[in-house]
Enzyme design. Structure first.
Site, PDB file in Angstrom:
ATOM      1  N   TYR A 147      -6.320  10.142   5.206  1.00  0.00           N
ATOM      2  CA  TYR A 147      -5.000  10.485   4.670  1.00  0.00           C
ATOM      3  C   TYR A 147      -5.160  11.396   3.449  1.00  0.00           C
ATOM      4  O   TYR A 147      -6.271  11.734   3.050  1.00  0.00           O
ATOM      5  CB  TYR A 147      -4.201   9.224   4.362  1.00  0.00           C
ATOM      6  CG  TYR A 147      -3.658   8.549   5.606  1.00  0.00           C
ATOM      7  CD1 TYR A 147      -3.479   9.263   6.789  1.00  0.00           C
ATOM      8  CD2 TYR A 147      -3.326   7.204   5.619  1.00  0.00           C
ATOM      9  CE1 TYR A 147      -2.981   8.665   7.934  1.00  0.00           C
ATOM     10  CE2 TYR A 147      -2.822   6.584   6.760  1.00  0.00           C
ATOM     11  CZ  TYR A 147      -2.648   7.330   7.913  1.00  0.00           C
ATOM     12  OH  TYR A 147      -2.147   6.730   9.042  1.00  0.00           O
TER      13      TYR A 147
ATOM     14  N   GLY B  13      -8.631  -7.852   9.173  1.00  0.00           N
ATOM     15  CA  GLY B  13      -7.693  -6.920   9.768  1.00  0.00           C
ATOM     16  C   GLY B  13      -7.281  -7.311  11.167  1.00  0.00           C
ATOM     17  O   GLY B  13      -6.384  -8.126  11.367  1.00  0.00           O
ATOM     18  N   ARG B  14      -7.956  -6.745  12.163  1.00  0.00           N
ATOM     19  CA  ARG B  14      -7.540  -6.952  13.558  1.00  0.00           C
ATOM     20  C   ARG B  14      -7.532  -8.412  13.964  1.00  0.00           C
ATOM     21  O   ARG B  14      -6.685  -8.837  14.762  1.00  0.00           O
ATOM     22  CB  ARG B  14      -8.453  -6.167  14.501  1.00  0.00           C
ATOM     23  CG  ARG B  14      -8.454  -4.667  14.267  1.00  0.00           C
ATOM     24  CD  ARG B  14      -7.123  -4.026  14.590  1.00  0.00           C
ATOM     25  NE  ARG B  14      -7.000  -2.737  13.920  1.00  0.00           N
ATOM     26  CZ  ARG B  14      -5.890  -2.012  13.900  1.00  0.00           C
ATOM     27  NH1 ARG B  14      -4.803  -2.444  14.506  1.00  0.00           N
ATOM     28  NH2 ARG B  14      -5.850  -0.860  13.261  1.00  0.00           N
TER      29      ARG B  14
ATOM     30  N   GLN C   7       0.836  -1.199   0.000  1.00  0.00           N
ATOM     31  CA  GLN C   7       0.000   0.000   0.000  1.00  0.00           C
ATOM     32  C   GLN C   7       0.871   1.250   0.000  1.00  0.00           C
ATOM     33  O   GLN C   7       1.818   1.360   0.799  1.00  0.00           O
ATOM     34  CB  GLN C   7      -0.921   0.000   1.215  1.00  0.00           C
ATOM     35  CG  GLN C   7      -1.976   1.098   1.182  1.00  0.00           C
ATOM     36  CD  GLN C   7      -2.838   1.096   2.429  1.00  0.00           C
ATOM     37  OE1 GLN C   7      -2.355   1.399   3.515  1.00  0.00           O
ATOM     38  NE2 GLN C   7      -4.111   0.775   2.276  1.00  0.00           N
TER      39      GLN C   7
END
Length: 339
Positions: free
Chosen positions: A173, A315-316, A100
């Protein structure tokens, strides 16, 4: 079961629909160099080849765009050798890997980068901590540099052996700051209408595409909907996804915008952004990935079956349990086996 079906992302065939999505690890060196700890982090979670794809966490495309200490760099040609080790750590487990690319914009701090943070406008994100420094509104020259920074990073990713790249346009972002009316107050060609706010993302995509071979996968992590008053709506998210596809995206990874990667009030629901990903999937011709709150293989399979996504992003759950992929795919295959 759908999770075990292969899927083509541009010229890359994934063996299944489970993806480890990008997460910050803070395991890079002081200058952003790839470390053995960073390589081990990804190798451990890809072990056994149970995942269809691993996406490495955000790498900064220039020093001013660095978000945190311990973040990996893809800003310099000298980074390529370390990036080769990062990609190889996942390939050694029989799994393709994306990296990424990110610029933090106003989420950066002068304490870390040595320069005043940049942003489309001199405002912080709604979720910024109290006292976070006000960024400098970008000049036309500042904006003009961005496509080249991302395309140079994409060239390094390809040289390092990554199977694809992902452009980070979510979670507050820089590119997401341009997309959102909550943070983009510009009056020029990069502000105002949705088409103008998406202009920089489209320019970045076009520049990246020009740098890479035809068929090389380019994903966009899209924070399409802000889930906040005055922010981008789900309809806006669908329109943004279509613009990204038209500019060269071969995968849309749906996440949060100015709500970042969480969604208050939905913590116990798998697929926090499914109400965005489903209409996006219906509106584009490229695969759609959904992440957010997916903790089990069964939850991933349910979202795939419902048509919320083509790929389920973990993810987590996999961050906290490195053997998640082996355990959950074993459970799913056992549940679907003939009795």
């Amino acid at each position: 079961m759908i999770f075990d079906q292969p899927l083509a992302v541009s010229g890359l065939m994934l063996k299944n629909r489970l993806v480890m999505v990008p997460m910050a690890t803070r395991k890079a060196g002081a200058r952003g160099q790839v470390t053995q700890a960073l390589c081990d982090h990804y190798a451990t979670r890809a072990h056994g080849g149970y995942l269809g794809l691993v996406e490495c966490g955000h790498h900064f495309v220039c020093e001013e765009g660095r978000a945190t200490a311990g973040q990996a760099s893809i800003a310099h040609d000298e980074d390529i050798e370390g990036l080769k080790r990062e990609a190889a750590a996942v390939h050694d487990q029989g799994t393709p890997v994306f990296v990424q690319l990110s610029h933090a914009g106003s989420a950066a701090t002068e304490r870390l980068t040595g320069t005043q943070p940049l942003a489309p406008s001199a405002v912080t994100c709604p979720g910024a901590k109290v006292g976070h420094p006000i960024p400098r509104a970008m000049s036309a020259d500042d904006i003009a540099r961005m496509p080249e920074l991302f395309s140079a990073a994409a060239r390094r990713a390809y040289a390092a052996g990554f199977d694809g790249i992902e452009i980070h346009a979510a979670h507050g972002y820089l590119l997401d700051q341009f997309l959102s009316p909550l943070t983009n107050l510009r009056k020029d060609a990069y502000g105002g209408s949705l088409e103008n706010r998406a202009r920089l993302l489209q320019e970045v995509l076009c520049a990246v595409r020009a740098e890479l071979p035809s068929g090389y996968p380019v994903s966009v992590r899209l924070g399409g909907c802000d889930y906040m008053p005055g922010g981008n709506t789900i309809d806006d998210a669908v329109a943004l996804a279509r613009m990204a596809e038209a500019a060269g995206a071969s995968l849309i990874s749906v996440s949060g915008g100015m709500c970042y990667y969480g969604r208050p009030g939905h913590e116990d629901t798998a697929g926090w952004f499914a109400d965005s990903s489903a209409p996006i999937r219906a509106g584009v011709g490229v695969p759609v990935l959904l992440a957010g709150g997916i903790k089990t293989g069964a939850a991933a399979e349910a979202l795939l079956e419902q048509g919320a996504c083509d790929l389920a992003g973990i993810g987590r759950a996999i961050l906290n349990r490195p053997a998640w992929a082996r355990r959950e795919t074993t459970k799913l295959r056992a549940a679907s086996a003939p009795t």
